[in-house]
Write an enzyme that holds these catalytic residues in place. Structure first.
Site, PDB file in Angstrom:
ATOM      1  N   GLY A  90       0.854  -1.185   0.000  1.00 21.49           N
ATOM      2  CA  GLY A  90       0.000   0.000   0.000  1.00 21.49           C
ATOM      3  C   GLY A  90       0.885   1.229   0.000  1.00 21.49           C
ATOM      4  N   THR A  91       0.349   2.329  -0.510  1.00 22.25           N
ATOM      5  CA  THR A  91       1.200   3.519  -0.636  1.00 22.25           C
ATOM      6  C   THR A  91       0.643   4.711   0.118  1.00 22.25           C
ATOM      7  OG1 THR A  91       0.205   3.835  -2.823  1.00 22.25           O
ATOM      8  CG2 THR A  91       2.352   2.793  -2.739  1.00 22.25           C
ATOM      9  N   THR A  92       0.282   5.774  -0.568  1.00 24.06           N
ATOM     10  CA  THR A  92       0.188   7.091   0.043  1.00 24.06           C
ATOM     11  C   THR A  92      -0.991   7.268   1.009  1.00 24.06           C
ATOM     12  OG1 THR A  92       1.161   7.910  -1.998  1.00 24.06           O
ATOM     13  CG2 THR A  92       0.283   9.548  -0.482  1.00 24.06           C
TER      14      THR A  92
END
Length: 258
Positions: A30-32
């Site tokens: 998962g990122t931002t």
């Protein structure tokens, strides 16, 4: 967590035995995640994309979860371990409240999450890091607060706004330009979606609003009334208004809040 450590330590996310491997393990990440405080509360939001190397592993992953009535966690890093850690964290807070008859302070919650992240250091050294963003409404101080972490469990309280994940540098730049101390709740929710849009513009691991698939960022608001997640219709209206303004003024995001 203490119970598992004593009776079945192998069940803790950070104690899983990994098979022998050469190089970094490929797993969905998962990122931002972004957060912004405003008078009366805090907004925590995340995009919906999970990546595995250069591949989009999932387009509609959920990265923001309520921890309890007055706090929430946004996950960045290895998705599977992060979700397990959040579920364990939710259980820890619920268990404390049932045993003690009172909620743990926001500072205490932040410290407890720090301990859990530190226990995952072995996995982080093998490329399976979990770096969440924790936000909540402090009922003792009557304001929203944000805490960021590093892979060792180091905790920092952020003032005004914060971001984590691969697109955080771009999201933070957008928030730096748009943030004010006197934002309303509506302006704060627009700001976080704008920041995620800017991050997606420059970071391939961050997903922007997907109008065709009706996939929009998860936006949550925490105030003295508790945790609330914006409905899909509310999130889509914010995303569409930003997209429309971008079409009218493609050279800069400032028009989104003016």
């Amino acid at each position: 967590m203490d119970f598992l450590s004593e009776h079945q330590p192998e069940m803790l996310p950070g104690n899983r035995q990994l098979p022998p491997t050469q190089g970094v393990i490929e797993a969905p990440h998962g990122t931002t995640i972004v957060a912004v405080t405003f008078p009366g509360g805090v907004v925590l939001a995340g995009d919906r994309r999970a990546t595995m190397g250069n591949v989009i592993a999932q387009r509609d992953i959920e990265k923001v979860f309520p921890a309890d009535e007055y706090s929430a966690v946004g996950i960045a890093g290895t998705a599977g371990l992060a979700v397990e850690m959040v579920k364990l964290f939710q259980l820890e807070l619920e268990h404390f409240e049932k045993v003690e008859g009172a909620q743990l302070s926001l500072e205490g919650k932040a410290n407890r999450l720090s301990t859990m992240i530190r226990s995952n250091l072995g996995m982080a050294m093998q490329g399976l890091a979990v770096v969440p963003l924790f936000a909540g409404y402090d009922v003792d101080r009557d304001k929203g607060r944000i805490f960021s972490y590093d892979v060792t469990g180091g905790r920092s309280e952020e003032q005004g706004y914060a971001a984590t994940g691969s697109g955080s540098i771009f999201a933070r730049g957008a928030m730096k330009k748009l943030y004010r101390d006197d934002l309303s709740e509506a302006e704060a929710t627009t700001l976080v979606v704008q920041a995620l849009y800017d991050a997606a513009d420059d970071d391939s691991a961050t997903g922007g609003p997907d109008v065709a698939r009706r996939i929009y960022p998860i936006v949550t608001v925490i105030t003295e009334d508790g945790f609330r997640r914006l409905s899909e219709d509310e999130a889509s209206q914010i995303a569409r208004s930003i997209l429309e303004r971008r079409l009218e003024q493609p050279d800069g995001p400032r028009a989104a809040l003016l």
